[in-house]
Design a protein around this motif. Structure first.
Motif, PDB file in Angstrom:
ATOM      1  N   ILE A 289       0.965  -1.079  -0.099  1.00 43.93           N
ATOM      2  CA  ILE A 289       0.081  -0.096  -0.045  1.00 43.93           C
ATOM      3  C   ILE A 289       0.765   1.152  -0.136  1.00 43.93           C
ATOM      4  CG2 ILE A 289      -1.821   1.386   1.374  1.00 43.93           C
ATOM      5  CD1 ILE A 289      -2.887  -1.317   2.253  1.00 43.93           C
ATOM      6  N   LEU A 290       1.902   0.999   0.885  1.00 47.02           N
ATOM      7  CA  LEU A 290       2.866   2.416   0.772  1.00 47.02           C
ATOM      8  C   LEU A 290       3.608   2.672  -0.479  1.00 47.02           C
ATOM      9  CD1 LEU A 290       4.122   4.478   2.751  1.00 47.02           C
ATOM     10  CD2 LEU A 290       5.815   2.723   3.160  1.00 47.02           C
ATOM     11  N   PHE A 291       3.775   1.376  -1.087  1.00 45.91           N
ATOM     12  CA  PHE A 291       4.609   1.618  -2.214  1.00 45.91           C
ATOM     13  C   PHE A 291       3.668   2.457  -3.678  1.00 45.91           C
ATOM     14  CE2 PHE A 291       4.557  -0.430  -6.620  1.00 45.91           C
ATOM     15  CZ  PHE A 291       5.830   0.110  -6.999  1.00 45.91           C
ATOM     16  N   ILE A 292       2.220   1.789  -3.516  1.00 48.02           N
ATOM     17  CA  ILE A 292       1.375   2.218  -4.552  1.00 48.02           C
ATOM     18  C   ILE A 292       0.866   3.790  -4.212  1.00 48.02           C
ATOM     19  CG2 ILE A 292      -0.883   2.242  -5.265  1.00 48.02           C
ATOM     20  CD1 ILE A 292       0.650  -0.001  -6.447  1.00 48.02           C
ATOM     21  N   VAL A 293       0.857   4.008  -3.095  1.00 47.01           N
ATOM     22  CA  VAL A 293       0.708   5.299  -2.605  1.00 47.01           C
ATOM     23  C   VAL A 293       1.824   6.493  -2.809  1.00 47.01           C
ATOM     24  CG1 VAL A 293       0.076   7.016  -0.384  1.00 47.01           C
ATOM     25  CG2 VAL A 293      -1.203   4.981  -0.752  1.00 47.01           C
ATOM     26  N   CYS A 294       3.075   6.020  -2.641  1.00 46.00           N
ATOM     27  CA  CYS A 294       4.466   6.789  -2.949  1.00 46.00           C
ATOM     28  C   CYS A 294       4.199   7.081  -4.525  1.00 46.00           C
ATOM     29  CB  CYS A 294       5.444   6.109  -2.140  1.00 46.00           C
ATOM     30  SG  CYS A 294       5.394   6.596  -0.422  1.00 46.00           S
ATOM     31  N   TYR A 295       4.123   5.898  -5.186  1.00 45.88           N
ATOM     32  CA  TYR A 295       4.183   6.102  -6.829  1.00 45.88           C
ATOM     33  C   TYR A 295       3.118   6.898  -7.374  1.00 45.88           C
ATOM     34  CZ  TYR A 295       5.104   4.387 -11.142  1.00 45.88           C
ATOM     35  OH  TYR A 295       5.720   4.337 -12.562  1.00 45.88           O
ATOM     36  N   TYR A 296       2.200   6.728  -6.759  1.00 40.77           N
ATOM     37  CA  TYR A 296       0.831   7.570  -7.157  1.00 40.77           C
ATOM     38  C   TYR A 296       1.358   9.372  -6.861  1.00 40.77           C
ATOM     39  CZ  TYR A 296      -3.704   9.921  -7.814  1.00 40.77           C
ATOM     40  OH  TYR A 296      -4.579  10.528  -8.203  1.00 40.77           O
ATOM     41  N   ALA A 297       1.778   9.093  -5.556  1.00 39.13           N
ATOM     42  CA  ALA A 297       2.060  10.779  -5.086  1.00 39.13           C
ATOM     43  C   ALA A 297       3.244  11.221  -5.948  1.00 39.13           C
ATOM     44  CB  ALA A 297       2.465  10.609  -3.710  1.00 39.13           C
TER      45      ALA A 297
ATOM     46  N   TYR B 189       5.247  15.218  -9.881  1.00 42.05           N
ATOM     47  CA  TYR B 189       5.778  15.533 -11.121  1.00 42.05           C
ATOM     48  C   TYR B 189       5.119  16.651 -11.930  1.00 42.05           C
ATOM     49  CZ  TYR B 189       7.190  15.035 -15.976  1.00 42.05           C
ATOM     50  OH  TYR B 189       7.727  15.221 -17.374  1.00 42.05           O
ATOM     51  N   PHE B 190       3.512  16.529 -11.957  1.00 39.77           N
ATOM     52  CA  PHE B 190       2.717  17.257 -12.923  1.00 39.77           C
ATOM     53  C   PHE B 190       2.455  18.408 -12.060  1.00 39.77           C
ATOM     54  CE2 PHE B 190       1.568  13.100 -14.587  1.00 39.77           C
ATOM     55  CZ  PHE B 190       1.925  13.450 -15.826  1.00 39.77           C
ATOM     56  N   GLN B 191       2.525  18.562 -10.719  1.00 48.21           N
ATOM     57  CA  GLN B 191       2.115  19.759 -10.169  1.00 48.21           C
ATOM     58  C   GLN B 191       3.425  20.587  -9.928  1.00 48.21           C
ATOM     59  OE1 GLN B 191      -0.819  21.282  -8.529  1.00 48.21           O
ATOM     60  NE2 GLN B 191      -1.793  19.674 -10.175  1.00 48.21           N
ATOM     61  N   MET B 192       4.643  19.985  -9.818  1.00 49.88           N
ATOM     62  CA  MET B 192       5.977  20.846  -9.420  1.00 49.88           C
ATOM     63  C   MET B 192       6.625  20.934 -10.668  1.00 49.88           C
ATOM     64  SD  MET B 192       4.929  21.471  -6.375  1.00 49.88           S
ATOM     65  CE  MET B 192       6.154  21.888  -5.257  1.00 49.88           C
TER      66      MET B 192
ATOM     67  N   ASP C  93      -4.514  15.763 -13.635  1.00 53.34           N
ATOM     68  CA  ASP C  93      -3.402  15.169 -12.793  1.00 53.34           C
ATOM     69  C   ASP C  93      -3.833  14.164 -12.272  1.00 53.34           C
ATOM     70  OD1 ASP C  93      -1.896  17.485 -14.236  1.00 53.34           O
ATOM     71  OD2 ASP C  93      -1.550  18.422 -12.393  1.00 53.34           O
ATOM     72  N   VAL C  94      -4.802  14.075 -11.551  1.00 52.64           N
ATOM     73  CA  VAL C  94      -5.181  13.098 -10.568  1.00 52.64           C
ATOM     74  C   VAL C  94      -5.656  11.864 -11.743  1.00 52.64           C
ATOM     75  CG1 VAL C  94      -7.238  11.997  -9.063  1.00 52.64           C
ATOM     76  CG2 VAL C  94      -5.965  14.351  -8.565  1.00 52.64           C
ATOM     77  N   ILE C  95      -6.517  12.137 -12.639  1.00 52.95           N
ATOM     78  CA  ILE C  95      -6.741  11.038 -13.428  1.00 52.95           C
ATOM     79  C   ILE C  95      -5.552  10.397 -14.419  1.00 52.95           C
ATOM     80  CG2 ILE C  95      -8.239  10.601 -15.837  1.00 52.95           C
ATOM     81  CD1 ILE C  95      -9.897  12.816 -14.821  1.00 52.95           C
ATOM     82  N   VAL C  96      -4.763  11.232 -14.787  1.00 49.44           N
ATOM     83  CA  VAL C  96      -3.556  10.732 -15.456  1.00 49.44           C
ATOM     84  C   VAL C  96      -2.671   9.831 -14.768  1.00 49.44           C
ATOM     85  CG1 VAL C  96      -1.321  11.397 -16.888  1.00 49.44           C
ATOM     86  CG2 VAL C  96      -3.553  12.611 -17.310  1.00 49.44           C
ATOM     87  N   CYS C  97      -2.536  10.583 -13.348  1.00 47.49           N
ATOM     88  CA  CYS C  97      -1.536   9.637 -12.260  1.00 47.49           C
ATOM     89  C   CYS C  97      -2.285   8.261 -12.096  1.00 47.49           C
ATOM     90  CB  CYS C  97      -1.525  10.498 -11.027  1.00 47.49           C
ATOM     91  SG  CYS C  97      -0.484  11.980 -11.254  1.00 47.49           S
TER      92      CYS C  97
END
Length: 134
Positions: free
Chosen positions: A5-13, A18-21, A55-59
């Motif tokens: 779960i931590l891996f998926i959350v961190c990967y998504y984040a 990347y897109f936001q910053m 960005d949320v959808i693409v991520c």
């Protein structure tokens, strides 16, 4: 399970950051002269919120493949995930980087960001080439 779960959350984040910053500020800096009025620091949060839905959808799309690979790793006792993630990260980084560059550069010609309407240009490549001067 917690690591998964931590891996998926961190990967998504990481993709969302990347897109936001990176992508959004790069786009704004490159195309700032096309704005009807000067862009101030106070406009940046509004612009981030405006693009956040996309960005949320693409991520979510970008995270779906590692999610499926991670789930399959839990059921199939092989060690393919590190090699697969290396390949997947390299491929998605190249594609995302090219899309960011194309989106940023083509906005000044087309006056809208790349979306599904670009597919019409792919039918006849001459139209796409004729629509830009560089």
């Amino acid at each position: 399970m917690e690591k998964f779960i931590l891996f998926i959350v961190c990967y998504y984040a990481s993709w969302l950051l990347y897109f936001q910053m990176f992508q959004r500020p790069l786009f704004l800096l490159y195309n700032r002269k096309l704005s009807a009025r000067p862009i101030s620091v106070h406009d940046l949060p509004d612009m981030s919120m405006y693009g956040l839905k996309t960005d949320v959808i693409v991520c979510a799309y970008l995270t779906s493949v590692p999610l499926l690979a991670s789930i399959s790793q839990a059921f199939i006792q092989t060690d393919f995930l590190p090699q697969f993630m290396t390949f997947y990260n390299a491929a998605t980084a190249i594609v995302a980087g090219l899309m960011v560059i194309a989106d940023t550069a083509l906005y000044s010609f087309w006056q809208h960001k790349i979306d599904a309407s670009v597919l019409a240009y792919l039918k006849t490549l001459r139209w796409a080439i004729a629509s830009v001067s560089t």
